[in-house]
Scaffold this motif. Structure first.
Motif, PDB file in Angstrom:
ATOM      1  N   HIS A 141       0.845  -1.196   0.000  1.00  0.00           N
ATOM      2  CA  HIS A 141       0.000   0.000   0.000  1.00  0.00           C
ATOM      3  C   HIS A 141       0.879   1.245   0.000  1.00  0.00           C
ATOM      4  O   HIS A 141       2.007   1.231   0.493  1.00  0.00           O
ATOM      5  N   ASN A 142       0.316   2.315  -0.515  1.00  0.00           N
ATOM      6  CA  ASN A 142       0.867   3.638  -0.259  1.00  0.00           C
ATOM      7  C   ASN A 142       0.313   4.090   1.093  1.00  0.00           C
ATOM      8  O   ASN A 142      -0.651   3.516   1.595  1.00  0.00           O
ATOM      9  N   GLU A 143       0.920   5.088   1.699  1.00  0.00           N
ATOM     10  CA  GLU A 143       0.346   5.619   2.943  1.00  0.00           C
ATOM     11  C   GLU A 143       0.463   7.140   2.944  1.00  0.00           C
ATOM     12  O   GLU A 143       1.479   7.697   2.548  1.00  0.00           O
ATOM     13  N   ASN A 144      -0.628   7.774   3.345  1.00  0.00           N
ATOM     14  CA  ASN A 144      -0.693   9.232   3.357  1.00  0.00           C
ATOM     15  C   ASN A 144      -0.665   9.806   4.767  1.00  0.00           C
ATOM     16  O   ASN A 144      -1.119  10.922   4.998  1.00  0.00           O
ATOM     17  N   LEU A 145      -0.154   9.027   5.717  1.00  0.00           N
ATOM     18  CA  LEU A 145      -0.062   9.519   7.087  1.00  0.00           C
ATOM     19  C   LEU A 145       1.196  10.349   7.300  1.00  0.00           C
ATOM     20  O   LEU A 145       1.265  11.153   8.233  1.00  0.00           O
ATOM     21  N   SER A 146       2.206  10.144   6.461  1.00  0.00           N
ATOM     22  CA  SER A 146       3.459  10.896   6.592  1.00  0.00           C
ATOM     23  C   SER A 146       3.348  12.242   5.882  1.00  0.00           C
ATOM     24  O   SER A 146       2.569  12.408   4.940  1.00  0.00           O
ATOM     25  N   TYR A 147       4.140  13.198   6.362  1.00  0.00           N
ATOM     26  CA  TYR A 147       4.167  14.516   5.732  1.00  0.00           C
ATOM     27  C   TYR A 147       5.612  14.944   5.527  1.00  0.00           C
ATOM     28  O   TYR A 147       6.416  14.825   6.457  1.00  0.00           O
ATOM     29  N   PRO A 148       5.979  15.412   4.343  1.00  0.00           N
ATOM     30  CA  PRO A 148       5.127  15.528   3.152  1.00  0.00           C
ATOM     31  C   PRO A 148       4.803  14.153   2.566  1.00  0.00           C
ATOM     32  O   PRO A 148       5.475  13.165   2.866  1.00  0.00           O
ATOM     33  N   SER A 149       3.781  14.121   1.729  1.00  0.00           N
ATOM     34  CA  SER A 149       3.330  12.854   1.161  1.00  0.00           C
ATOM     35  C   SER A 149       4.442  12.198   0.354  1.00  0.00           C
ATOM     36  O   SER A 149       5.196  12.864  -0.362  1.00  0.00           O
ATOM     37  N   ASN A 150       4.533  10.897   0.498  1.00  0.00           N
ATOM     38  CA  ASN A 150       5.536  10.117  -0.224  1.00  0.00           C
ATOM     39  C   ASN A 150       4.809   9.009  -0.962  1.00  0.00           C
ATOM     40  O   ASN A 150       4.189   8.151  -0.346  1.00  0.00           O
ATOM     41  N   TYR A 151       4.848   9.036  -2.282  1.00  0.00           N
ATOM     42  CA  TYR A 151       4.083   8.080  -3.078  1.00  0.00           C
ATOM     43  C   TYR A 151       4.931   6.847  -3.352  1.00  0.00           C
ATOM     44  O   TYR A 151       5.791   6.840  -4.220  1.00  0.00           O
ATOM     45  N   ASP A 152       4.680   5.814  -2.564  1.00  0.00           N
ATOM     46  CA  ASP A 152       5.478   4.596  -2.668  1.00  0.00           C
ATOM     47  C   ASP A 152       4.652   3.434  -2.143  1.00  0.00           C
ATOM     48  O   ASP A 152       3.996   3.541  -1.107  1.00  0.00           O
ATOM     49  N   GLN A 153       4.660   2.326  -2.862  1.00  0.00           N
ATOM     50  CA  GLN A 153       3.982   1.118  -2.414  1.00  0.00           C
ATOM     51  C   GLN A 153       4.951   0.311  -1.557  1.00  0.00           C
ATOM     52  O   GLN A 153       6.011  -0.099  -2.017  1.00  0.00           O
ATOM     53  N   ILE A 154       4.580   0.098  -0.295  1.00  0.00           N
ATOM     54  CA  ILE A 154       5.431  -0.666   0.614  1.00  0.00           C
ATOM     55  C   ILE A 154       4.645  -1.845   1.168  1.00  0.00           C
ATOM     56  O   ILE A 154       3.421  -1.796   1.294  1.00  0.00           O
ATOM     57  N   MET A 155       5.357  -2.910   1.510  1.00  0.00           N
ATOM     58  CA  MET A 155       4.715  -4.132   1.976  1.00  0.00           C
ATOM     59  C   MET A 155       4.165  -3.950   3.395  1.00  0.00           C
ATOM     60  O   MET A 155       4.885  -3.533   4.292  1.00  0.00           O
ATOM     61  N   PHE A 156       2.889  -4.295   3.553  1.00  0.00           N
ATOM     62  CA  PHE A 156       2.242  -4.229   4.859  1.00  0.00           C
ATOM     63  C   PHE A 156       1.898  -5.616   5.395  1.00  0.00           C
ATOM     64  O   PHE A 156       1.365  -5.738   6.491  1.00  0.00           O
ATOM     65  N   GLY A 157       2.162  -6.639   4.613  1.00  0.00           N
ATOM     66  CA  GLY A 157       1.865  -7.998   5.047  1.00  0.00           C
ATOM     67  C   GLY A 157       2.690  -8.981   4.252  1.00  0.00           C
ATOM     68  O   GLY A 157       3.287  -8.630   3.225  1.00  0.00           O
ATOM     69  N   SER A 158       2.727 -10.211   4.718  1.00  0.00           N
ATOM     70  CA  SER A 158       3.515 -11.243   4.046  1.00  0.00           C
ATOM     71  C   SER A 158       2.602 -12.247   3.355  1.00  0.00           C
ATOM     72  O   SER A 158       1.416 -12.378   3.686  1.00  0.00           O
ATOM     73  N   VAL A 159       3.176 -12.962   2.412  1.00  0.00           N
ATOM     74  CA  VAL A 159       2.434 -14.014   1.720  1.00  0.00           C
ATOM     75  C   VAL A 159       2.005 -15.095   2.704  1.00  0.00           C
ATOM     76  O   VAL A 159       0.891 -15.618   2.629  1.00  0.00           O
ATOM     77  N   GLU A 160       2.885 -15.425   3.638  1.00  0.00           N
ATOM     78  CA  GLU A 160       2.553 -16.464   4.621  1.00  0.00           C
ATOM     79  C   GLU A 160       1.351 -16.064   5.469  1.00  0.00           C
ATOM     80  O   GLU A 160       0.490 -16.902   5.788  1.00  0.00           O
ATOM     81  N   GLN A 161       1.273 -14.791   5.844  1.00  0.00           N
ATOM     82  CA  GLN A 161       0.114 -14.334   6.614  1.00  0.00           C
ATOM     83  C   GLN A 161      -1.166 -14.471   5.797  1.00  0.00           C
ATOM     84  O   GLN A 161      -2.206 -14.885   6.318  1.00  0.00           O
ATOM     85  N   ALA A 162      -1.099 -14.125   4.526  1.00  0.00           N
ATOM     86  CA  ALA A 162      -2.270 -14.250   3.658  1.00  0.00           C
ATOM     87  C   ALA A 162      -2.696 -15.708   3.533  1.00  0.00           C
ATOM     88  O   ALA A 162      -3.893 -16.033   3.582  1.00  0.00           O
ATOM     89  N   TRP A 163      -1.729 -16.584   3.372  1.00  0.00           N
ATOM     90  CA  TRP A 163      -2.026 -18.015   3.250  1.00  0.00           C
ATOM     91  C   TRP A 163      -2.644 -18.550   4.535  1.00  0.00           C
ATOM     92  O   TRP A 163      -3.612 -19.312   4.501  1.00  0.00           O
ATOM     93  N   ASN A 164      -2.109 -18.122   5.678  1.00  0.00           N
ATOM     94  CA  ASN A 164      -2.608 -18.618   6.962  1.00  0.00           C
ATOM     95  C   ASN A 164      -4.045 -18.203   7.234  1.00  0.00           C
ATOM     96  O   ASN A 164      -4.778 -18.918   7.926  1.00  0.00           O
ATOM     97  N   LEU A 165      -4.478 -17.059   6.720  1.00  0.00           N
ATOM     98  CA  LEU A 165      -5.858 -16.645   6.973  1.00  0.00           C
ATOM     99  C   LEU A 165      -6.828 -17.192   5.926  1.00  0.00           C
ATOM    100  O   LEU A 165      -8.014 -16.895   5.951  1.00  0.00           O
ATOM    101  N   GLY A 166      -6.314 -18.006   4.993  1.00  0.00           N
ATOM    102  CA  GLY A 166      -7.188 -18.698   4.051  1.00  0.00           C
ATOM    103  C   GLY A 166      -7.377 -18.027   2.713  1.00  0.00           C
ATOM    104  O   GLY A 166      -8.295 -18.389   1.963  1.00  0.00           O
ATOM    105  N   ALA A 167      -6.533 -17.068   2.366  1.00  0.00           N
ATOM    106  CA  ALA A 167      -6.676 -16.377   1.084  1.00  0.00           C
ATOM    107  C   ALA A 167      -6.382 -17.322  -0.076  1.00  0.00           C
ATOM    108  O   ALA A 167      -5.493 -18.171   0.010  1.00  0.00           O
ATOM    109  N   VAL A 168      -7.117 -17.158  -1.171  1.00  0.00           N
ATOM    110  CA  VAL A 168      -6.839 -17.929  -2.382  1.00  0.00           C
ATOM    111  C   VAL A 168      -5.930 -17.159  -3.328  1.00  0.00           C
ATOM    112  O   VAL A 168      -5.414 -17.713  -4.296  1.00  0.00           O
ATOM    113  N   ALA A 169      -5.739 -15.854  -3.049  1.00  0.00           N
ATOM    114  CA  ALA A 169      -4.903 -15.036  -3.926  1.00  0.00           C
ATOM    115  C   ALA A 169      -4.340 -13.859  -3.145  1.00  0.00           C
ATOM    116  O   ALA A 169      -4.879 -13.461  -2.107  1.00  0.00           O
ATOM    117  N   VAL A 170      -3.242 -13.318  -3.664  1.00  0.00           N
ATOM    118  CA  VAL A 170      -2.688 -12.069  -3.148  1.00  0.00           C
ATOM    119  C   VAL A 170      -2.574 -11.093  -4.309  1.00  0.00           C
ATOM    120  O   VAL A 170      -2.448 -11.485  -5.468  1.00  0.00           O
TER     121      VAL A 170
END
Length: 205
Positions: A141-170
């Motif tokens: 995700h990008n995040e707009n909580l920082s100032y000045p705004s910084n447009y960058d997609q950063i990882m907020f979760g891992s593939v393993e976490q997604a798999w553990n909660l039952g996701a079929v896709a990331v």
């Protein structure tokens, strides 16, 4: 001037002076060259790829669920902007959707093939809903909580976490052409490789 058929007449009326040019257009790519959606979409398109059988099963779960099941089309409810814009930016007019359960219930009520949202939202309701509608976890995700705004997609979760909660896709986003795109491409490549190893489908948006 090309005459329009009576079956096209209502459309021609809307198009006005552009009707002949648009309705008589001959595309450069023939229809026979297109891979059109259909009930055999996973078999016809993905089964020939290097996706392993578990990924193919996950893809079929996506394409086989909801009101568009087995048509080759997907209808996904995406609610993945909570981190980027804050929950209030998305849900202040409808505060009931601050509750993750209501997001998933909306996707189910709408007959969606899947719901795509953040790790936190799906993690809160995974035990109740992971077997009722396919989950797609947005990893970065990008995040707009920082100032000045910084447009960058950063990882907020891992593939393993997604798999553990039952996701079929990331899913993930890359800001192609941005100064950070090189790093994002490498991060997403590694994440998608791991997701395929675990049998999950991957979506880039």
């Amino acid at each position: 001037m090309v005459a329009t058929s009576t079956s096209h007449q209502p459309i021609a009326d809307y198009l006005g002076e552009e009707a002949d040019r648009l309705l008589a257009h001959s595309p450069k790519v023939p229809k026979s060259s297109l891979h059109l959606p259909g009930p055999d979409w996973v078999d016809r398109i993905f089964a020939q790829s290097d996706r392993n059988p578990q990924v193919l099963r996950s893809l079929q779960q996506l394409y086989g669920h909801g009101r568009l099941a087995n048509t080759g089309y997907l209808s996904i409810l995406p609610v993945d902007q909570g981190i980027e814009h804050s929950g209030a930016a998305s849900f202040a007019p409808n505060p009931m959707y601050f509750d993750p359960q209501n997001i998933v219930e909306l996707a189910i009520a709408g007959g969606c093939n899947a719901v795509a949202t953040t790790l936190g939202v799906l993690g809160m309701v995974s035990r109740k809903y992971a077997h009722k509608i396919p989950f797609i976890v947005k990893l970065n995700h990008n995040e707009n909580l920082s100032y000045p705004s910084n447009y960058d997609q950063i990882m907020f979760g891992s593939v393993e976490q997604a798999w553990n909660l039952g996701a079929v896709a990331v899913g993930a986003t890359i800001y192609f052409g941005s100064p950070e795109s090189g790093r994002q491409i490498q991060e997403v490549r590694k994440a998608f490789e791991r997701a395929h190893e675990l049998g999950m489908a991957t979506i880039l948006w």
